[in-house]
Design a protein around this motif. Structure first.
Motif, PDB file in Angstrom:
ATOM      1  N   GLU A   1     -13.576   7.032  -4.530  1.00 41.47           N
ATOM      2  CA  GLU A   1     -13.665   8.497  -4.606  1.00 41.47           C
ATOM      3  C   GLU A   1     -14.357   9.066  -3.374  1.00 41.47           C
ATOM      4  OE1 GLU A   1     -12.279  10.414  -6.712  1.00 41.47           O
ATOM      5  OE2 GLU A   1     -11.792   9.155  -8.439  1.00 41.47           O
TER       6      GLU A   1
ATOM      7  N   ALA B   1      -3.461   7.696   1.855  1.00 41.76           N
ATOM      8  CA  ALA B   1      -4.076   7.166   0.649  1.00 41.76           C
ATOM      9  C   ALA B   1      -5.034   6.022   0.922  1.00 41.76           C
ATOM     10  CB  ALA B   1      -2.998   6.695  -0.332  1.00 41.76           C
TER      11      ALA B   1
ATOM     12  N   THR C   1     -11.981   8.907  -0.438  1.00 42.42           N
ATOM     13  CA  THR C   1     -10.966   9.952  -0.528  1.00 42.42           C
ATOM     14  C   THR C   1     -11.503  11.280   0.000  1.00 42.42           C
ATOM     15  OG1 THR C   1      -9.890   8.870  -2.404  1.00 42.42           O
ATOM     16  CG2 THR C   1      -9.487  11.228  -2.119  1.00 42.42           C
TER      17      THR C   1
ATOM     18  N   VAL D   1      -7.924   3.120  -3.461  1.00 37.36           N
ATOM     19  CA  VAL D   1      -7.164   4.222  -4.052  1.00 37.36           C
ATOM     20  C   VAL D   1      -7.742   4.518  -5.436  1.00 37.36           C
ATOM     21  CG1 VAL D   1      -4.907   4.989  -4.869  1.00 37.36           C
ATOM     22  CG2 VAL D   1      -5.071   3.536  -2.828  1.00 37.36           C
TER      23      VAL D   1
END
Length: 378
Positions: A287, A313, A290, A207
């Protein structure tokens, strides 16, 4: 041993409790759920090479520099493991004193230690989540009560979901398999005098910013945070994780832990993964994950039959589609392994969990998934 299921509902509904479940078997199955089934079973012994979307270990790991650090530790294998440097490194990484850290052979070992060391009278496990905590508690002779979060509420925790009388509560954050990230304040609000609150943060380093982590908190009574280094760094075969808790809890866990439980190579890996350069690399990886997860969700949205659980998430997505079992079987024939969802309490046969991979892999997978869905429907 009996368990009781609590389903937290949306604001329009009231909380209901189902009848007690059947007792667990020696294999770890309880109330129709195989608690000891994990993602690696989807790829173990496969006759052909499968693209692995079943196991939540980051692809392309461990990195070369970490392999080199682990290899260098082999020269010291004649000596018994000394965990002090690794323990100090973990403590510094979280801004905690070393007496609040216990190194373990993966986060899974910590669940066994907790089940043996914490004299809980009313343990509660919040589902759907990683099933090993409940399995470990049952194996230790505990009667486990389930709180099952509601799909209609996005599997999100509601304030009154956990019974006030629970003296041991286990919850994941972000949660496997739902990929839900619960607010840190909501989890801290579960703390009570005389309660041990266990938060499994095995995927928190995926995360960005770890903004809902409780790892560095010392103001939450009874808090126990579990961390794993196997997911981001590709060390599932090495077995390394750790517990962050009050010193008295660490001492109690250490008393039931075998001598020298963490190998020297694993200790070297733990120390290396807590270095500033490693933390920066992990942040960059989070990152990328994500962005790749968003891409996967967008591609799945092209398939009308697929519903993605979100917002997500973690480094994985939970999806629902009719006939998921048949689709999963066909995907194996097409070269892809995905994680079945029906072994998680609170889910059923229409659920699958997908690990996040790079965009080229996602593109190939979505083509295969569309084909599998069409053939299953036919």
């Amino acid at each position: 041993m009996k368990s009781r299921t609590t389903r937290s509902t949306t604001a329009e509904d009231t909380t209901t409790r189902s009848a007690p479940s059947e007792s667990t078997t020696a294999e770890g199955a309880s109330a129709g759920f195989d608690l000891r089934h994990h993602g690696d079973a989807e790829v173990r012994g496969a006759d052909a090479a499968l693209t692995d979307l079943a196991v939540n270990v980051r692809a392309g790991t461990p990195p070369d520099w970490l392999k080199a650090r682990i290899a260098a530790s082999l020269d010291g294998l004649a000596a018994y493991p000394d965990g002090r440097a690794a323990r100090d490194a973990v403590a510094v990484r979280h801004g905690l004193p070393a007496d609040r850290v216990l190194l373990t052979a993966g986060a899974a070992e910590a669940f066994v230690l907790l089940a043996r060391a914490i004299p809980a009278r009313r343990p509660v496990v919040v589902h759907p989540q990683f099933t090993e905590p409940e399995a470990a508690l049952r194996d230790a002779g505990h009667t486990v009560e389930r709180v099952v979060l509601d799909e209609r509420n996005g599997f999100r925790l509601t304030p009154d979901a956990v019974p006030d009388g629970a003296d041991l509560v286990v919850i994941g954050n972000p949660t496997n398999p739902t990929s839900v990230l619960h607010p840190a304040d909501a989890l801290a609000g579960l703390a009570r005098p005389g309660r041990t609150l266990v938060v499994d943060e095995a995927f928190m380093d995926a995360v960005p910013g770890e903004h809902e982590s409780l790892a560095d908190r010392t103001d939450v009574p009874g808090l126990v945070v579990l961390r794993s280094l196997t997911k981001t760094w590709g060390l599932a075969g090495l077995r390394i994780g750790y517990v962050l808790a009050e010193p008295d809890t660490i001492t109690a866990l250490e008393r039931v832990q075998p001598l020298w439980p963490v190998s020297s190579p694993a200790l070297a890996a733990a120390e290396a993964c807590c270095a500033p350069s490693a933390l920066a690399e992990a942040a960059r990886a989070a990152e990328r994950t994500t962005a790749d997860r968003a891409y996967l969700a967008d591609r799945l949205a092209e398939l009308a039959e697929v519903r993605v659980c979100g917002p997500a998430a973690g480094p994985f997505l939970l999806i629902r589609l009719p006939g998921a079992a048949a689709v999963r079987t066909r995907l194996r024939e097409l070269g892809f392994a995905v994680r079945r969802g029906d072994t998680f309490p609170g889910l059923g046969p229409d659920w699958l969990r997908l690990a996040v991979r790079d965009r080229a892999t996602t593109d190939r997978f979505v083509v295969a998934l569309a084909k599998a869905i069409a053939e299953a429907a036919a």
